[in-house]
Design a protein around this motif. Sequence first.
Motif, PDB file in Angstrom:
ATOM      1  N   PRO B 134       0.797  -1.229   0.000  1.00 11.46           N
ATOM      2  CA  PRO B 134       0.000   0.000   0.000  1.00 11.46           C
ATOM      3  C   PRO B 134       0.829   1.279   0.000  1.00 11.46           C
ATOM      4  CG  PRO B 134      -0.660  -1.470   1.797  1.00 11.46           C
ATOM      5  CD  PRO B 134       0.499  -2.094   1.128  1.00 11.46           C
ATOM      6  N   TRP B 135       2.103   1.187   0.402  1.00  7.88           N
ATOM      7  CA  TRP B 135       2.914   2.411   0.498  1.00  7.88           C
ATOM      8  C   TRP B 135       3.227   2.999  -0.864  1.00  7.88           C
ATOM      9  CZ3 TRP B 135       3.489   5.073   4.863  1.00  7.88           C
ATOM     10  CH2 TRP B 135       3.104   4.427   6.029  1.00  7.88           C
ATOM     11  N   LEU B 168      -4.749   2.830 -10.107  1.00  2.00           N
ATOM     12  CA  LEU B 168      -5.381   1.563 -10.465  1.00  2.00           C
ATOM     13  C   LEU B 168      -4.386   0.413 -10.403  1.00  2.00           C
ATOM     14  CD1 LEU B 168      -7.770   2.334 -13.436  1.00  2.00           C
ATOM     15  CD2 LEU B 168      -8.319   1.092 -11.356  1.00  2.00           C
ATOM     16  N   LEU B 171      -3.828  -0.459  -6.801  1.00  2.03           N
ATOM     17  CA  LEU B 171      -5.024  -1.112  -6.269  1.00  2.03           C
ATOM     18  C   LEU B 171      -5.117  -2.556  -6.772  1.00  2.03           C
ATOM     19  CD1 LEU B 171      -7.686  -0.846  -4.716  1.00  2.03           C
ATOM     20  CD2 LEU B 171      -8.754  -0.041  -6.808  1.00  2.03           C
ATOM     21  N   LEU B 174      -2.676  -4.766  -5.069  1.00  8.53           N
ATOM     22  CA  LEU B 174      -3.156  -5.064  -3.714  1.00  8.53           C
ATOM     23  C   LEU B 174      -4.181  -6.189  -3.759  1.00  8.53           C
ATOM     24  CD1 LEU B 174      -3.741  -1.578  -2.023  1.00  8.53           C
ATOM     25  CD2 LEU B 174      -1.950  -3.216  -1.562  1.00  8.53           C
ATOM     26  N   LEU B 175      -5.126  -6.093  -4.706  1.00 12.11           N
ATOM     27  CA  LEU B 175      -6.152  -7.125  -4.831  1.00 12.11           C
ATOM     28  C   LEU B 175      -5.523  -8.467  -5.214  1.00 12.11           C
ATOM     29  CD1 LEU B 175      -8.920  -5.055  -6.634  1.00 12.11           C
ATOM     30  CD2 LEU B 175      -8.958  -5.870  -4.284  1.00 12.11           C
ATOM     31  N   LYS B 178      -3.938  -9.938  -2.159  1.00  8.56           N
ATOM     32  CA  LYS B 178      -4.940 -10.360  -1.176  1.00  8.56           C
ATOM     33  C   LYS B 178      -5.692 -11.601  -1.635  1.00  8.56           C
ATOM     34  CE  LYS B 178      -5.828  -5.951   0.949  1.00  8.56           C
ATOM     35  NZ  LYS B 178      -4.660  -6.005   1.813  1.00  8.56           N
TER      36      LYS B 178
END
Lengths: 206, 191
Positions: B134-135, B168, B171, B174-175, B178
Amino acid sequence: MLDLKKLIICPRCGALHKKRRLDFGEVALCSVCEEKLMQSCKGVEYKVLAFSFAGIIFFLIANLFSIVSIDIGGLDASMRLYEAIYRLFEEGYVLIAFFSFLVLELYPALLMVALMMYGFAMILGKKEGARSILRVVASLEEWSMVDIFFVSILVAMVKVYEYASIEFGIAFWSMAIFVAIEIYLVRFIGTQTLWEAWQRRFDEAG
Amino acid sequence: MRLVRCPLCGATNYEHSRCYRCSSWVDLDKKGSLSKAIAFLIAALIFYIPANIYPILKTAQFADTKGSTIIEGVIELWHSGDYPVALIILFASVMIPILKFLILIYLIIAIAKGSCKGVEQKVRLYHLIEVTGPWSLIDVFVVVILVALIHFHSVAIVPGPGATSFALMVLLTLLASKSLDPRLIGEDCGK
């Protein structure tokens, strides 16, 4: 059949351990890889209640007042969090504006409210209520990014300090405290401990 | 019956059941996890290109507009002597995304092949990208802040098209990380 409630699997190496009641401040480590397995959850609901209530107050201050004001040779400007997000929306960058709204406003606010509700539910003995709130907390905690935004403020200021005089507002310091509270609740205590506290409160007779 | 750790709350459960504590499904879904991670990763790779070639910031001074991409932003900071900040941005915006792509591809291949070598290191790599991921958003938020602060008649900073792509891309990575279940790393190895 094994008593599942007395067992814990190490999240890092998968070794199976038997739980033991921990004294205040004690931490249990994995015997194989020394990863933290669990920590004492005594009175954690009171800590969570107090810190999340403080977090909500600092979050409000961080939103209502100016974060930073700058002065570039007579031109001055200041910025509030929601103004910054709205400005991006006006520029037509709807996606970033919406994303920022979620991770900087909605999720952190919901996270703090949910943690406070967890504290109340635990103290008042609402078993199912606390369970559903904890599920919400677990899915929200990774999506609050106020800490990253805080570092971004500092980086942005480094980019302008040469030609602008900068003054940090009350919201800046409140945001710093909010980030500290959030890190304490999410990283130091963590949902794992909140689940253990829930289980001890409602499931174990002795 | 095998014991598994609940992905949501960490409770110990028998496989093929709902968690006794938080009632989410505890089973490992290798196929679903891998295909989701691969899909997000490919989408992220696509956005990685415009994120780096288009400017994320534009400075409009009188009639003159100058854009700067992520790399140019780092070089600018370096030239103005802010070495620590230049390094932070270089790390957060350039190194972390590349590192994330490489580690994710490596882990996806390792899980698909069912590799049993260096399981502990792989789990550590997974946690590394989980924590640092996230950083990368620092650059996006810097754009948000500068755009909000500097909009005078004589000089204004406006976002560039690269900003949306970059946000984007972050993001989507990240998805991707996860949706990749770390419990799949070293699954069926010596159990």
